[in-house]
Design a protein around this motif. Sequence first.
Motif, short mmCIF file in Angstrom:
data_model
loop_
_atom_site.label_atom_id
_atom_site.label_comp_id
_atom_site.label_asym_id
_atom_site.label_seq_id
_atom_site.Cartn_x
_atom_site.Cartn_y
_atom_site.Cartn_z
N ALA A 101 0.92 7.08 -6.54
CA ALA A 101 -0.19 8.13 -6.61
C ALA A 101 0.04 9.56 -6.41
O ALA A 101 -0.12 10.73 -7.10
N SER A 102 0.97 9.82 -5.37
CA SER A 102 1.36 11.12 -4.88
C SER A 102 2.28 11.63 -5.96
O SER A 102 2.05 12.75 -6.13
N TRP A 134 2.21 2.01 -3.56
CA TRP A 134 1.08 2.46 -4.35
C TRP A 134 0.32 3.93 -4.08
O TRP A 134 0.39 4.96 -5.10
N ALA A 135 0.42 4.12 -2.88
CA ALA A 135 0.19 5.63 -2.34
C ALA A 135 1.27 6.58 -2.89
O ALA A 135 0.80 7.55 -3.24
N TYR A 142 0.89 -1.18 0.09
CA TYR A 142 0.02 -0.02 0.01
C TYR A 142 0.94 1.32 0.02
O TYR A 142 0.54 2.34 -0.59
N ARG A 143 1.94 1.27 0.58
CA ARG A 143 2.64 2.25 0.81
C ARG A 143 3.27 2.89 -0.49
O ARG A 143 3.38 4.14 -1.11
#
Length: 314
Positions: free
Chosen positions: A106-107, A102-103, A99-100
């Motif tokens: 996205a950022s 992919w986040a 998750y880290r």
Amino acid sequence: MAVLLVLLAAAVSGLGLVLLRKANQSEPERPGFSWAQLWLMIRHRPLWLAGIATMLAEFGLHALALSQSTVTTVQLLVVMELPFTLILSQLILGGRLRYREWAAIASMTLGLVVLLLALSPHGGHADEVPLGTWLIGLGVTVAAVAGILLASRWAGRVARTALAGIAAGMGAGLIAVVVKPVTAAVGHGVGALVTTWQTWALILVSAAAFVLLQNALQAGRLVASQPGITLANPVVAVLWGVLVFHEQVRGGWWLLGAALGAVLLAVGAALLSGSPLLDGYHEAPEDEELRTLAPVLAIAEEDPDESDVSRSYA
């Protein structure tokens, strides 16, 4: 079209970095790159040569993109090589995106879009810059890189690696700066290309940037060097594009949007740079513990009286 070329170049560059990192994993960490190390890689590391070939292909795509757009736009888009590097690291070096990651991707993507929309770079005349201005710009950039490398000699291990990454990123940004007028000369034929002094300067700058990149890859973990490699590149290119090539960007309130985009981009890059995928697959903790215990267990097998030592160690 330029955007697609840059993104393709970023993906190819990410592949090259992963191949180079995989080749370097079998080598012990050194304080810096050496020509002896280069010769060893050429002779015994075909994967390293594949990484270099990939980087050459990226250079061609990058040059095509620079011929169709501003240095500022192209070099800001180049930062997307970091997400591509992570994704390809998952496939080649092992591990998985969490998750880290992919986040962070996205950022970075959102920050880049906001930054480009806010600045809206356009114009510029890289082929009309006076020689004196070129010499001043090159002198300042080279002096900055030299100062960073000099400071790294007295820095700790992590700081030294981080500074090596910044120097490598600045070298990559300078390559794009010199390539820009060369692409303009290509349109006027081979004669113009050969007689343009930037063509010959490009050879020297590319060789120096190559050594800087190898130095950063060899200096330590990518978690320390990758932020500099990723972020110093567009910083150098944007400064050159705006201050030297006179590329136009929006001002006023648009700068607040640009600042927001830059923060999102930097945060995403920092998070991605801390991903273990950049260092490749590592053994599980249990395997690490067994390897640590192996010498003690071997002693116990040779001398039964030493078995108490192995039990107390465990």
